[in-house]
Design a protein around this motif. Structure first.
Motif, mmCIF file in Angstrom:
data_model
loop_
_atom_site.group_PDB
_atom_site.id
_atom_site.type_symbol
_atom_site.label_atom_id
_atom_site.label_comp_id
_atom_site.label_asym_id
_atom_site.label_seq_id
_atom_site.Cartn_x
_atom_site.Cartn_y
_atom_site.Cartn_z
ATOM 1 N N LEU A 60 0.804 -1.215 0.000
ATOM 2 C CA LEU A 60 0.000 0.000 0.000
ATOM 3 C C LEU A 60 0.839 1.268 0.000
ATOM 4 N N LEU A 61 1.909 1.286 0.786
ATOM 5 C CA LEU A 61 2.649 2.536 0.961
ATOM 6 C C LEU A 61 3.210 3.076 -0.355
ATOM 7 N N PRO A 62 3.931 2.262 -1.152
ATOM 8 C CA PRO A 62 4.428 2.820 -2.423
ATOM 9 C C PRO A 62 3.302 3.197 -3.381
ATOM 10 N N ALA A 63 2.207 2.442 -3.347
ATOM 11 C CA ALA A 63 1.087 2.779 -4.226
ATOM 12 C C ALA A 63 0.442 4.093 -3.796
ATOM 13 N N ALA A 64 0.272 4.289 -2.488
ATOM 14 C CA ALA A 64 -0.286 5.549 -1.984
ATOM 15 C C ALA A 64 0.637 6.708 -2.297
ATOM 16 N N ASN A 65 1.937 6.476 -2.239
ATOM 17 C CA ASN A 65 2.906 7.507 -2.617
ATOM 18 C C ASN A 65 2.733 7.903 -4.076
ATOM 19 N N LEU A 66 2.618 6.887 -4.932
ATOM 20 C CA LEU A 66 2.496 7.135 -6.366
ATOM 21 C C LEU A 66 1.239 7.935 -6.679
ATOM 22 N N LEU A 67 0.116 7.556 -6.072
ATOM 23 C CA LEU A 67 -1.154 8.225 -6.348
ATOM 24 C C LEU A 67 -1.350 9.475 -5.503
ATOM 25 N N GLN A 68 -0.359 9.794 -4.682
ATOM 26 C CA GLN A 68 -0.380 10.992 -3.832
ATOM 27 C C GLN A 68 -1.589 11.013 -2.892
ATOM 28 N N LEU A 69 -1.891 9.841 -2.337
ATOM 29 C CA LEU A 69 -2.911 9.726 -1.297
ATOM 30 C C LEU A 69 -2.194 9.812 0.043
ATOM 31 N N THR A 70 -1.911 11.034 0.452
ATOM 32 C CA THR A 70 -1.032 11.249 1.605
ATOM 33 C C THR A 70 -1.610 10.688 2.899
ATOM 34 N N GLU A 71 -2.950 10.669 3.009
ATOM 35 C CA GLU A 71 -3.552 10.147 4.248
ATOM 36 C C GLU A 71 -3.239 8.658 4.405
ATOM 37 N N VAL A 72 -3.306 7.908 3.312
ATOM 38 C CA VAL A 72 -3.009 6.472 3.371
ATOM 39 C C VAL A 72 -1.519 6.255 3.615
ATOM 40 N N ARG A 73 -0.695 7.041 2.944
ATOM 41 C CA ARG A 73 0.743 6.925 3.176
ATOM 42 C C ARG A 73 1.070 7.161 4.648
ATOM 43 N N ASP A 74 0.473 8.195 5.241
ATOM 44 C CA ASP A 74 0.731 8.485 6.661
ATOM 45 C C ASP A 74 0.214 7.368 7.562
#
Length: 584
Positions: free
Chosen positions: A119-133
């Motif tokens: 999830l983390l790299p995918a959230a980074n790619l799609l710029q979903l910062t809430e999921v990355r955090d």
């Protein structure tokens, strides 16, 4: 006209002069997104299809753009994807995309051990910062000496700066435990150099760094032997005891065979020959003491006598200055020893109210739960317990019929207890501490002669020998022992009916004991530990009743201060430990 007149009369009269706020439905956005999600699942009004491998996900451009800067830039710019009906995404796993699009429409996602690395790299790619955090928070909560280097590398790869900084600090803070795991043994030489060169490395002695380097080298000696000088350059040999330099460092074949390493050893030997005022001006990277930065700490007080053996475990938060309860031990236990290794807390031996035991229980702070561990060879209560080179040592004690001069250690990696050389005398109610790679057994009670002891001896794990050192200024049984800045403190205790509030310290370099300021209260069988350069003494008894109070000593001012918050349960014979505050 008649109808209009009737309608006018039906209108309610308005109260003038009051401006009411606009009406806002609290669930409007939520209900709208629920409907949009239902429409997405039924492919209603969807205007784009996201494709990864064999997975196709219908969606609405406006919804994706509202929640992700990545899609906003894609659909509002001049890219060909702005008008395309189907968009194939690269460098993202299909399972991750499905979960992230679900998040866009529902605001919910479950981060687990199984999906966080996807999830983390995918959230980074799609710029979903809430999921990355959320992924970073989850990884931070999972930090352990066995995985912190991997999490640090993962955070660095994906530019998660806060997680990177936290995991780096965690690694430095737990260095003595990290080195026992495969992640450390698999590090490249440059990464090991960077780690051991840090001023913030938390070690009780520089010997731990040397032993870690030797272990890393020997893990793949044919390919790593050429790195020995590169690594030893960052080990602060001058800060080690002279005895250790001669008996261990100089005797190590990897050092003997390398001329650069010999130069570092000679530098260390010369440093020990300097006078104190000369040492102040003689500065090299290897003579600077490490200055670790600690994570938030809490103190555990485990079991004890109140007045009978109890299962209770209390925790004191140093920052919040509050006590709270933790999970109870599996069984009643007092007069035990406590040690912390690899972020786990071990309660060793003790008395369960009817029998002296050899059992061991382990506490996991992240799970707030206890599990059983292999038992000792001997039954031991009122024993001394300490950690030396990653091993848990259990020293002396009482087995129900006599005091013990024997000692043993627990190898956590192999799950085995092994006996070591016996002490020169029986010692129950003994205090122990580790300074300069040596284990000290302080005072206690000799059941054979029925005397409280002032004698002290130290154990060298390299030679498997106990050696007597200078005696304390008075007899102490049931004294607490703590270590600050390479000095050993003996706190309180008793000599027969006389319960002491006096405290003295031992300097290994001069082999002398000297008195320091007295505590506010007489205490025996109290818990003693150090944290943040201060010495804490917790509970115990004053000869007539158990104590719930605790006080701390500042060696810089030579002053004891009573702390305002007492334990919920006054207790003596409790075990104590300081751990990082669990990120639950």
């Amino acid at each position: 006209m008649v109808l209009q007149s009737i309608a006018m009369e039906a209108r309610p009269k308005m109260l003038g002069g009051r401006e009411r706020p606009a009406y806002k439905h609290p669930q409007h956005s939520c209900k709208a997104f629920e409907t949009l999600n239902m429409m997405r699942k039924h492919n209603l009004l969807c205007d784009v299809t996201l494709v990864v491998d064999d997975t196709e996900i219908p969606a609405h451009r406006a919804v994706l753009s509202a929640c992700s800067q990545y899609f906003y830039a894609m659909f509002t710019g001049e890219m060909t994807e702005a008008k395309a009906d189907r968009i194939t995404l690269q460098e993202i796993e299909s399972n991750a995309l499905v979960q992230l699009i679900d998040f866009v429409y529902t605001s919910e996602i479950r981060v687990t051990e199984d999906n966080v690395q996807m999830l983390l790299p995918a959230a980074n790619l799609l710029q979903l910062t809430e999921v990355r955090d959320a992924c970073c928070d989850f990884l931070q909560s999972q930090l352990h000496p066995s995985n912190c280097l991997g999490i640090r590398a993962f955070a660095d790869l994906h530019a998660c700066t806060e997680l990177l900084s936290y995991s780096q600090t965690y690694t430095e803070q737990h260095f003595s435990e990290v080195v026992h795991y495969d992640e450390f043994l698999s590090l490249p030489a440059l990464h090991v150099c960077k780690l051991i060169s840090s001023d913030r490395l938390t070690v009780t002695s520089e010997e731990q760094v040397f032993e870690a380097v030797i272990t890393w080298l020997q893990h793949d000696l044919p390919n790593r032997g050429e790195n020995v000088a590169q690594l030893v350059e960052h080990v602060r040999l001058p800060l080690m005891p002279q005895e250790y330099l001669v008996q261990r460092v100089e005797a190590e074949p990897l050092i003997k065979e390398n001329s650069n390493c010999k130069d570092y050893l000679i530098e260390a030997m010369k440093y020990h020959l300097l006078k104190p005022e000369q040492k102040m001006v003689y500065k090299t990277p290897r003579t600077n003491p490490r200055t670790p930065i600690g994570l938030p700490k809490v103190m555990l007080v485990i079991g004890g006598q109140a007045p009978k053996a109890i299962r209770s475990v209390e925790c004191y938060d140093f920052k919040e200055e509050k006590w709270y309860q933790l999970a109870e031990m599996p069984s009643r236990r007092c007069r035990c020893g406590v040690a912390m290794v690899n972020s786990m807390v071990y309660a060793v031996g003790g008395f369960n109210g009817s029998l002296r035991v050899r059992t061991v229980d382990m506490y996991d702070p992240l799970k707030d739960s206890w599990t059983n561990c292999p038992s000792m060879e001997a039954r031991r209560s009122t024993l001394g317990v300490a950690v030396l080179n990653g091993l848990i040592y259990a020293v002396g004690g009482f087995d129900g019929s006599s005091g013990l001069d024997s000692a043993e250690y627990f190898d956590i990696k192999n799950g085995e207890w092994r006996m070591i050389a016996s002490m020169s005398t029986r010692r129950s109610s003994v205090g122990v501490g580790v300074v300069g790679g040596l284990l000290y057994a302080v005072g206690g009670y000799d059941g054979a002669s029925r005397q409280c002891l002032s004698s002290v001896e130290c154990y060298n794990p390299v030679t498997d020998m106990w050696t007597p050192v200078a005696e304390m200024t008075c007899r102490r049984s049931g004294a607490g022992v703590g270590v600050i800045d390479g000095l050993l403190y003996a706190v309180g205790g008793h000599d027969g009916p006389l319960v002491r509030k006096s405290v003295e310290l031992y300097n290994p370099e001069t082999n002398c004991w000297s008195q320091v300021a007295e505590m506010h209260l007489c205490r025996r069988n109290a818990g003693v530990l150090s944290n943040g350069g201060l010495l804490y003494v917790v509970g115990g008894d004053d000869g007539s009743s158990n104590l719930g109070s605790f006080e701390c000593y500042d060696p810089k001012s030579n002053v004891w201060n009573m702390l305002p918050s007492s334990m919920m349960t006054g207790r003596s014979y409790a075990g104590v430990a300081v751990i990082d505050k669990p990120m639950l």
